[in-house]
Scaffold this motif. Sequence first.
Motif, PDB file in Angstrom:
ATOM      1  N   GLY A  81       3.624  -9.703  -4.676  1.00 51.90           N
ATOM      2  CA  GLY A  81       2.865  -8.908  -5.618  1.00 51.90           C
ATOM      3  C   GLY A  81       3.723  -7.900  -6.342  1.00 51.90           C
ATOM      4  O   GLY A  81       4.850  -7.596  -5.915  1.00 51.90           O
ATOM      5  N   ALA A  82       3.194  -7.394  -7.445  1.00 56.41           N
ATOM      6  CA  ALA A  82       3.993  -6.549  -8.318  1.00 56.41           C
ATOM      7  C   ALA A  82       3.112  -5.562  -9.063  1.00 56.41           C
ATOM      8  O   ALA A  82       1.896  -5.736  -9.183  1.00 56.41           O
ATOM      9  CB  ALA A  82       4.767  -7.412  -9.315  1.00 56.41           C
ATOM     10  N   ILE A  83       3.760  -4.518  -9.584  1.00 53.80           N
ATOM     11  CA  ILE A  83       3.180  -3.605 -10.556  1.00 53.80           C
ATOM     12  C   ILE A  83       3.938  -3.814 -11.859  1.00 53.80           C
ATOM     13  O   ILE A  83       5.174  -3.908 -11.859  1.00 53.80           O
ATOM     14  CB  ILE A  83       3.291  -2.137 -10.099  1.00 53.80           C
ATOM     15  CG1 ILE A  83       2.528  -1.933  -8.785  1.00 53.80           C
ATOM     16  CG2 ILE A  83       2.748  -1.191 -11.169  1.00 53.80           C
ATOM     17  CD1 ILE A  83       2.728  -0.557  -8.176  1.00 53.80           C
ATOM     18  N   GLY A 118       3.318  -2.841   1.584  1.00 55.55           N
ATOM     19  CA  GLY A 118       2.099  -3.466   1.103  1.00 55.55           C
ATOM     20  C   GLY A 118       2.385  -4.841   0.538  1.00 55.55           C
ATOM     21  O   GLY A 118       3.537  -5.195   0.237  1.00 55.55           O
ATOM     22  N   ALA A 119       1.343  -5.618   0.380  1.00 51.65           N
ATOM     23  CA  ALA A 119       1.456  -6.959  -0.190  1.00 51.65           C
ATOM     24  C   ALA A 119       0.085  -7.389  -0.714  1.00 51.65           C
ATOM     25  O   ALA A 119      -0.947  -6.860  -0.306  1.00 51.65           O
ATOM     26  CB  ALA A 119       1.949  -7.952   0.855  1.00 51.65           C
ATOM     27  N   THR A 148      -4.674  -0.195  -4.217  1.00 51.29           N
ATOM     28  CA  THR A 148      -4.668  -0.712  -2.850  1.00 51.29           C
ATOM     29  C   THR A 148      -3.909  -2.034  -2.804  1.00 51.29           C
ATOM     30  O   THR A 148      -3.876  -2.781  -3.778  1.00 51.29           O
ATOM     31  CB  THR A 148      -6.094  -0.945  -2.311  1.00 51.29           C
ATOM     32  OG1 THR A 148      -6.737  -1.944  -3.100  1.00 51.29           O
ATOM     33  CG2 THR A 148      -6.899   0.340  -2.329  1.00 51.29           C
ATOM     34  N   ALA A 149      -3.319  -2.297  -1.651  1.00 51.69           N
ATOM     35  CA  ALA A 149      -2.742  -3.604  -1.339  1.00 51.69           C
ATOM     36  C   ALA A 149      -3.566  -4.190  -0.206  1.00 51.69           C
ATOM     37  O   ALA A 149      -3.833  -3.508   0.792  1.00 51.69           O
ATOM     38  CB  ALA A 149      -1.279  -3.475  -0.935  1.00 51.69           C
ATOM     39  N   SER A 150      -3.976  -5.441  -0.339  1.00 53.49           N
ATOM     40  CA  SER A 150      -4.929  -5.997   0.619  1.00 53.49           C
ATOM     41  C   SER A 150      -4.291  -6.406   1.937  1.00 53.49           C
ATOM     42  O   SER A 150      -4.995  -6.593   2.934  1.00 53.49           O
ATOM     43  CB  SER A 150      -5.666  -7.195   0.010  1.00 53.49           C
ATOM     44  OG  SER A 150      -4.770  -8.247  -0.277  1.00 53.49           O
ATOM     45  N   GLN A 205      -2.425  -4.702   7.536  1.00 49.36           N
ATOM     46  CA  GLN A 205      -3.838  -4.800   7.183  1.00 49.36           C
ATOM     47  C   GLN A 205      -4.174  -4.064   5.895  1.00 49.36           C
ATOM     48  O   GLN A 205      -5.339  -3.803   5.607  1.00 49.36           O
ATOM     49  CB  GLN A 205      -4.695  -4.298   8.346  1.00 49.36           C
ATOM     50  CG  GLN A 205      -4.368  -5.056   9.631  1.00 49.36           C
ATOM     51  CD  GLN A 205      -5.445  -4.957  10.664  1.00 49.36           C
ATOM     52  OE1 GLN A 205      -6.603  -5.265  10.382  1.00 49.36           O
ATOM     53  NE2 GLN A 205      -5.093  -4.540  11.857  1.00 49.36           N
ATOM     54  N   GLY A 206      -3.125  -3.766   5.117  1.00 49.29           N
ATOM     55  CA  GLY A 206      -3.354  -3.203   3.805  1.00 49.29           C
ATOM     56  C   GLY A 206      -3.024  -1.729   3.711  1.00 49.29           C
ATOM     57  O   GLY A 206      -2.848  -1.047   4.729  1.00 49.29           O
TER      58      GLY A 206
END
Length: 387
Positions: free
Chosen positions: A331-333, A352-353, A370-372, A379-380
């Motif tokens: 994931g990315a911003i 995070g991921a 948030t990262a899930s 766990q986020g």
Amino acid sequence: MNLCKQRQSKNRVLILTSLAVLASPLVLPLQQAFAGTLTTVVNFNGTNGAAPSAGVFAGSDGNLYGTTSAGGSQTKGTAFKLSSPTFSTLTTLVNFTGANGTNPVARLFQASDGNLYGATFTGGTNNLGTLFQLKKTTFTNLTTLWNFNGTNGAKPAGRLISGSDRNLWGITSAGGVNNKGTVFKIPLTGGVPTVLVNFNGTNGATPLARLQLGSDGNYYGTASAGGATNKGVAFKLTPAGAITSYSFSGANGQSPQAGLIESDKFIYGTTSLGGASNKGAIFKVPLGGGTPVLVASFNGTNGANPTAALTKGSDGNFYGTTSTGGANNKGAIYRLTGGTITLLFSFNGTNGATPQSTLIQLANGAFYGTASTGGASGQGTVFKFTP
């Protein structure tokens, strides 16, 4: 399309195992990549929630509020508060039990009456999802406004919005006459929802994102499937309930799962697939409706598979997250300037991921989301990103 599979890219990992020990929330400066600094504000550990699918929002009291789709005392999700100014102190407002809902994947919303409103994807009387109110000012008293029964919709995934008629407007991803989802409205006080649209495949199917009330008085949204090529649609909806749908072709995007945003007489959004590399796209449609036009494509390096809406920053650029892609494919911003996507930060798992949530920007200039998955317990997280 199997609804559970359709939901995976927006809510991929539901971690249902609670941990015995509540870890103290951490504020840790983490690795900087490309441009900007990411700070972990909260690590979810199961006990205090897990697998946040939706982002946080700033309440009128200056605190941040959000939901987790799993975890909590019943492992069915939570609603929580992060206290200002650091937002590192987490208070669980509600533990979902099944009877009052399960698996909230939609962002909370604060209406003009000061109460918070939300939806759960499943649970309730029929296990088809609920609408609920958290009463001000503590937001710890949950009232179920509606239990979906299939006929009037099922499995709401997008957050509620305030309509021009002061009702709450929302979508369900399933149910309705054709079991392909609905658009509905309901008074703030609850009652039987009024179904405005029954999706039928031709006009779209399986909507997963909130509506956007345009400055022209119409509502705009997306459905992740259906349309001429079954790649999803963008639609315009009049206040009276007349819908006009515009199909995605793949080249201009496919499978939109995020909310829309209005800017400069256009409606902008993201698709989780399609575009030049079939890794997702950013599109726009004119205010008033029209065929989606490709703005930019994700290629993996700059992110992939966005399930979050764009946020317009104070600098005039758009910012967002992708659920995969980036340097570590976690994931990315990114920032969108004109038609160019710039990678700003790559998640690595530790920080995070799989971020699925829309960012918000506060007065301090920082973005919160948030990262899930990922973080100290896997766990986020809730994170702060400073460009």
